[in-house]
Design a protein around this motif. Sequence first.
Motif, PDB file in Angstrom:
ATOM      1  N   ASP A 156      30.099  26.592 -13.311  1.00 43.84           N
ATOM      2  CA  ASP A 156      30.027  27.535 -12.200  1.00 43.84           C
ATOM      3  C   ASP A 156      29.139  26.989 -11.081  1.00 43.84           C
ATOM      4  OD1 ASP A 156      31.701  29.263 -13.509  1.00 43.84           O
ATOM      5  OD2 ASP A 156      30.113  30.599 -14.215  1.00 43.84           O
ATOM      6  N   ALA A 157      28.035  26.348 -11.471  1.00 45.02           N
ATOM      7  CA  ALA A 157      27.139  25.775 -10.460  1.00 45.02           C
ATOM      8  C   ALA A 157      27.830  24.648  -9.704  1.00 45.02           C
ATOM      9  CB  ALA A 157      25.865  25.261 -11.133  1.00 45.02           C
ATOM     10  N   LEU A 158      28.594  23.846 -10.419  1.00 45.15           N
ATOM     11  CA  LEU A 158      29.354  22.778  -9.765  1.00 45.15           C
ATOM     12  C   LEU A 158      30.389  23.367  -8.813  1.00 45.15           C
ATOM     13  CD1 LEU A 158      30.360  19.886  -9.352  1.00 45.15           C
ATOM     14  CD2 LEU A 158      31.673  20.118 -11.469  1.00 45.15           C
ATOM     15  N   LEU A 162      40.522  24.383  -5.974  1.00 45.08           N
ATOM     16  CA  LEU A 162      40.292  24.997  -7.280  1.00 45.08           C
ATOM     17  C   LEU A 162      41.418  24.749  -8.280  1.00 45.08           C
ATOM     18  CD1 LEU A 162      37.871  26.565  -8.301  1.00 45.08           C
ATOM     19  CD2 LEU A 162      39.110  28.678  -7.892  1.00 45.08           C
ATOM     20  N   ASP A 163      42.664  24.684  -7.820  1.00 44.60           N
ATOM     21  CA  ASP A 163      43.794  24.467  -8.734  1.00 44.60           C
ATOM     22  C   ASP A 163      44.078  22.987  -8.982  1.00 44.60           C
ATOM     23  OD1 ASP A 163      44.237  27.139  -9.127  1.00 44.60           O
ATOM     24  OD2 ASP A 163      45.706  27.323  -7.517  1.00 44.60           O
ATOM     25  N   GLY A 164      43.309  22.111  -8.362  1.00 44.22           N
ATOM     26  CA  GLY A 164      43.564  20.681  -8.511  1.00 44.22           C
ATOM     27  C   GLY A 164      42.692  20.052  -9.578  1.00 44.22           C
ATOM     28  N   PRO A 179      41.684  20.352 -19.843  1.00 43.85           N
ATOM     29  CA  PRO A 179      42.061  21.378 -18.863  1.00 43.85           C
ATOM     30  C   PRO A 179      40.840  21.867 -18.091  1.00 43.85           C
ATOM     31  CG  PRO A 179      43.089  21.803 -20.984  1.00 43.85           C
ATOM     32  CD  PRO A 179      42.104  20.704 -21.212  1.00 43.85           C
ATOM     33  N   SER A 180      41.058  22.271 -16.866  1.00 40.07           N
ATOM     34  CA  SER A 180      39.983  22.742 -16.006  1.00 40.07           C
ATOM     35  C   SER A 180      39.397  24.057 -16.526  1.00 40.07           C
ATOM     36  CB  SER A 180      40.509  22.942 -14.587  1.00 40.07           C
ATOM     37  OG  SER A 180      39.554  23.601 -13.787  1.00 40.07           O
ATOM     38  N   PHE A 181      38.097  24.251 -16.272  1.00 36.75           N
ATOM     39  CA  PHE A 181      37.453  25.524 -16.571  1.00 36.75           C
ATOM     40  C   PHE A 181      37.904  26.611 -15.610  1.00 36.75           C
ATOM     41  CE2 PHE A 181      34.700  22.797 -18.927  1.00 36.75           C
ATOM     42  CZ  PHE A 181      34.047  23.587 -19.867  1.00 36.75           C
ATOM     43  N   TRP A 182      38.393  26.196 -14.442  1.00 30.72           N
ATOM     44  CA  TRP A 182      38.601  27.152 -13.353  1.00 30.72           C
ATOM     45  C   TRP A 182      40.052  27.567 -13.170  1.00 30.72           C
ATOM     46  CZ3 TRP A 182      36.155  22.322 -11.547  1.00 30.72           C
ATOM     47  CH2 TRP A 182      34.774  22.333 -11.767  1.00 30.72           C
ATOM     48  N   ASP A 227      24.536  11.503 -20.057  1.00 28.30           N
ATOM     49  CA  ASP A 227      25.899  11.138 -20.411  1.00 28.30           C
ATOM     50  C   ASP A 227      26.682  12.405 -20.711  1.00 28.30           C
ATOM     51  OD1 ASP A 227      28.007   9.543 -20.841  1.00 28.30           O
ATOM     52  OD2 ASP A 227      27.290   8.666 -22.717  1.00 28.30           O
ATOM     53  N   PHE A 228      27.993  12.275 -20.866  1.00 26.81           N
ATOM     54  CA  PHE A 228      28.825  13.425 -21.179  1.00 26.81           C
ATOM     55  C   PHE A 228      28.450  14.008 -22.534  1.00 26.81           C
ATOM     56  CE2 PHE A 228      32.076  11.863 -18.172  1.00 26.81           C
ATOM     57  CZ  PHE A 228      32.288  13.047 -17.507  1.00 26.81           C
ATOM     58  N   PRO A 229      28.528  15.313 -22.694  1.00 22.72           N
ATOM     59  CA  PRO A 229      28.419  15.895 -24.031  1.00 22.72           C
ATOM     60  C   PRO A 229      29.512  15.361 -24.938  1.00 22.72           C
ATOM     61  CG  PRO A 229      28.249  17.584 -22.335  1.00 22.72           C
ATOM     62  CD  PRO A 229      28.674  16.307 -21.659  1.00 22.72           C
ATOM     63  N   ALA A 230      29.239  15.345 -26.237  1.00 19.94           N
ATOM     64  CA  ALA A 230      30.188  14.753 -27.176  1.00 19.94           C
ATOM     65  C   ALA A 230      31.527  15.478 -27.182  1.00 19.94           C
ATOM     66  CB  ALA A 230      29.587  14.758 -28.585  1.00 19.94           C
ATOM     67  N   ARG A 231      31.500  16.843 -27.112  1.00 18.73           N
ATOM     68  CA  ARG A 231      32.748  17.581 -27.171  1.00 18.73           C
ATOM     69  C   ARG A 231      33.036  18.324 -25.876  1.00 18.73           C
ATOM     70  NH1 ARG A 231      30.586  19.755 -32.017  1.00 18.73           N
ATOM     71  NH2 ARG A 231      30.931  21.861 -31.253  1.00 18.73           N
ATOM     72  N   HIS A 232      32.169  18.143 -24.900  1.00 20.15           N
ATOM     73  CA  HIS A 232      32.326  18.885 -23.652  1.00 20.15           C
ATOM     74  C   HIS A 232      32.177  17.924 -22.482  1.00 20.15           C
ATOM     75  CE1 HIS A 232      31.592  21.413 -20.258  1.00 20.15           C
ATOM     76  NE2 HIS A 232      30.301  21.177 -20.237  1.00 20.15           N
ATOM     77  N   PRO A 233      33.282  17.319 -22.028  1.00 19.31           N
ATOM     78  CA  PRO A 233      33.162  16.322 -20.965  1.00 19.31           C
ATOM     79  C   PRO A 233      32.917  16.949 -19.606  1.00 19.31           C
ATOM     80  CG  PRO A 233      35.452  16.591 -21.568  1.00 19.31           C
ATOM     81  CD  PRO A 233      34.668  17.466 -22.491  1.00 19.31           C
TER      82      PRO A 233
END
Length: 683
Positions: free
Chosen positions: A96-98, A112-114, A131-134, A406-412
Amino acid sequence: MTEAGNPALAEMLRFVSRTVPYYLGLPDATHVSPQDADAVLRSLPLLERSHVRDQKVRLWSSRGDSSAWSTVRTTGTTGVPLELAVDRAAQRAEMDALAHQISLVRSPAVWLDGGLTHLTLHASSTSRSQPSFWSPRGTLTKWNFGRAWHLPPASLDRSLRHLHQQVVTGMPSVLDLVAERARECSPVRPHAVVLAGETIRAGIRERLRDIFDCPVTSLYTLAEFGVVGHGCLTTDDYHVNDRDVVMEILDPTQPGTDRLPGLTGEIVVTGLANRAMPLVRYRTNDRGHWSDGPSCGCPLPGRRFRITSARTLQVVATGASGRQVTDLDLCKILAHLGVQGARVDQVTPTGVVLTYEAEHALRPHIRDVATRALRRLLGPGMTVTVRCVAPEPTRGSLAQSSRHEDFPARHPGPVAAASGAAAPQPTEADEILSWARHAFARIPDVLAAVLTGSVLDPVSRSRFSDIDVLLLVRDPRPERWLEVTRLLHSDLPGLRINVTDTMTLESSALVLSRILAERVSIVGNLDDHGLRRPDVAQLHTEARFWAQDAQAVLWTHASAVDLEPDPLLDALTASRYMLDAYRYHYLLRGGTETAASVVLAAAERDRLPHSGSLRAAFEISREHRPPPTMESEESRRLLVAALSCVRGLLASAASGLATSSPGLPVPWPPPRAALTGEQPSPR
């Protein structure tokens, strides 16, 4: 704070004092009020990185569904990497902050849809998408752009098109390198560029804005907390993300005292979003100061601050050919070794010492992993010595540079990610040859040795590629060559040595054709040992049997329902089988070239069936384009296309046998020119 105080902080302090073992019985926190929250917070001790490492389990909350937590790992360039538990609410808060920051510079209706694509250039970074969060139509992608970055301009141009109308995030130094190459290509227009992960040097924003012709904004991110600060829209400052964190800038001489505006101090952060592993008054090792003066005029709330010293990369060693290893490279190597700190000392131009802190020496096979990984980064011709030292409680970690996330292990999540600022430097053929000619000249009974495979064709190189060497010997018995190959492997990780004799090599038509077409001599000469191109009859027979076996493998792979898709590996499998099918096709037509990039170009030129799918599989597996998500059907479609391609070759080969034709008849169209490296003559 207002008269209402800080309700979110008060709630977090009450939560940790009741549910987190490390904080149980926290003085004055059990019944803290919003009005007292700030004062109570400043009375609490600071949380060190060593505390997070040593007390990890005691920092986990006893409430919440731990099966829904994700793991975030810092790269640990200030010491040992930290593993942090993150709940879904914190992940969502980060996204959400991003989204909020992007929407300040680009309308949500536009982006937002891209897709959002986070670029890295670190050799060990793995591309992946989700898939996107948004939006159900969007994607979040981490793309290791390192291989694309090295492509010639025409191929790079094709890769850069995948950034068009995307939101692009990355470390400033990474995006600066990408932009420099983008100058050579057709214009690409992202929706926006978001910088995060390191200090932003002067002029970077303007440079990126000029090259990509889009808005450029920034975030101050930490893997431990997500978004800590929103980039101000009118200055080089950040606004504190008050919704998700409480930030202090402390006087180093009086750790409990907040700095006055303009005076530099240490940045300390308390998280408000993550209930899985709350961190209170965490020392970031970054430094900054509160900004004073008139209002900035941008719509962002929160106190403004400026980073004065933070995450920068340091070169810790240089290979014999000038290849550099940074502190981030070192931390990637040590991420899974369980040591308390490490450093690299370059003692000679061709030798380094890797020193690590641990109570007990690493087991030999673990130590070997670190040694080989470091030697791979340094290149051939380097010696690596490993030594263990006992940790000293009063001394800081051996790795004393700034942190990267770095990226989270299961949450990129693309925000908390970072990658090495220096572009990766693949092992080049001439560097390998220089080492190999010296190494192989001392080995007896070698008739000839050649360097072959993808190392000769950088465009076709993937993360799965090995460095291939073929040894032609009189007596290929394994017991004679196993120890030799093991010693060579230890000197050059990633090396794959194939030991064979003339009769064995002549029995495999495609392998022989490829060796004769794709080789650089190390010692000796293959042509001196009677090796000649196989005839059409041998190729034709082998193609039929190869296609039958390939069809079975691809069918099993494409029809599997119990395997988790791996888009990169699936694309590699599809491209390898399609490439070999096309290689047989052209060899049976009298062609001689077999290099992957040449065969791909010819298949497209001649409009062979499924050549478009081959291009897609080739580029995905080589990371020349972002990968599909695991949820998409693209990986399966590529495997099905490869299966159809192999069946087409099998049908053509069977038809050719029935008509006694030496070549491949319909249904595959004839090429406009035999694949000999020559262009067709104009009419």
